[in-house]
Design an enzyme around this catalytic site. Sequence first.
Site, mmCIF file in Angstrom:
data_model
loop_
_atom_site.group_PDB
_atom_site.id
_atom_site.type_symbol
_atom_site.label_atom_id
_atom_site.label_comp_id
_atom_site.label_asym_id
_atom_site.label_seq_id
_atom_site.Cartn_x
_atom_site.Cartn_y
_atom_site.Cartn_z
ATOM 1 N NE ARG A 1 35.513 14.513 -33.647
ATOM 2 C CZ ARG A 1 35.551 13.437 -32.863
ATOM 3 N NH1 ARG A 1 36.025 12.304 -33.350
ATOM 4 N NH2 ARG A 1 35.139 13.502 -31.621
ATOM 5 C CE LYS B 1 48.039 14.587 -15.092
ATOM 6 N NZ LYS B 1 47.029 15.633 -15.342
ATOM 7 C CB THR C 1 46.529 17.173 -11.751
ATOM 8 O OG1 THR C 1 47.449 17.367 -12.832
ATOM 9 C CG2 THR C 1 45.217 16.726 -12.332
ATOM 10 C CG ASN D 1 41.459 13.970 -14.311
ATOM 11 O OD1 ASN D 1 40.846 12.983 -14.695
ATOM 12 N ND2 ASN D 1 42.309 14.619 -15.099
ATOM 13 C CG LEU E 1 34.738 16.852 -21.308
ATOM 14 C CD1 LEU E 1 34.427 18.336 -21.218
ATOM 15 C CD2 LEU E 1 35.283 16.512 -22.678
ATOM 16 C CD GLU F 1 42.463 12.052 -21.445
ATOM 17 O OE1 GLU F 1 42.115 10.873 -21.565
ATOM 18 O OE2 GLU F 1 42.958 12.719 -22.357
#
Length: 323
Positions: free
Chosen positions: A34, A189, A246, A254, A271, A273
């Site tokens: 965008r 997770k 992760t 995270n 940023l 989640e």
Amino acid sequence: MSFARIAVIGAGAWGAALANVAARAGRDVTLWARDAAAVAAMTATRESPRLPGVRLDDRVAATGAIADVTHAQAVLLAVPAQELRVATTALAPHLRKDVPVVACAKGIERGTRKFMTEVIREALPRAVPAILSGPSFALDVARGLPTAVTLGCADEAIAAALAHALGSSTFRPYHATDVRGIEVGGAAKNVLAIAAGIVQGRRLGASASAALITRGFAELTRFGRAFGARPETLTGLSGLGDLVLTCSSPQSRNFSLGVALGEGHAPEAKLAEGAFTATVLTEMAREQSVDMPIAFAVTAVLDGQLSVDGAIESLLTRPFRAE
């Protein structure tokens, strides 16, 4: 179902990486952003601003016009989970009927408590919802390092065709029909990875990290069972595999958020989640009477209801019990 033309919505690090994946597999790729400046930069330099040093494949055409995705035979939605509904709503007027739309975000929509394919189903009723998840970092994928993921769709033939369309010698999608199991693994997770980062940030040691990941996986499994996930999905790439990755690398936003919390810093969470998913995950768990003490503790820390030290103490002083 050859899916020769693929559109990627979102030109961040993950979107650019997936555009390269599809191009390496021989597909013609439209990469939508965008931000007009980002489109101009990608067109001029053949690099994404989010992945400096990684060249975009020649088959990737950057665009700022959403109408350019009209002829896509499959769409990859590489936008954050909480922005998925906005992206699908913008996409709706330009999408042909029965085109697979693959959510590539890991989370649960706040407010509605909808999983990603449920958001697609609501916003794009003529599309075929699908999900891509698994242990994968954008930079590794963009560089063509070996990666294996899970690609799920209720229609097994479409799942298999999509996996074939994106697969290469270095990007290996395994197809499945357990869409909900894949989504549960990806959402849970992220929250557990924040806890793993806190353990790292507090320098609690490798033994504590191993225990956290193991008990975290038990929580993920209990939550998955409550929402209809298959055991083999939860123990696969999109469940256990993604959890291990992760929870063990600073490449994870995270995990890095958790490290910052553990070190006593005030991190930027926008940023990560897991920071957005934590509250809705724990709300859903409590409604189904799913015991998730680690996830509950992370949510309390993020909401300012519990200090990091208080969260650690609450977990370490839980009653002894059989495993």
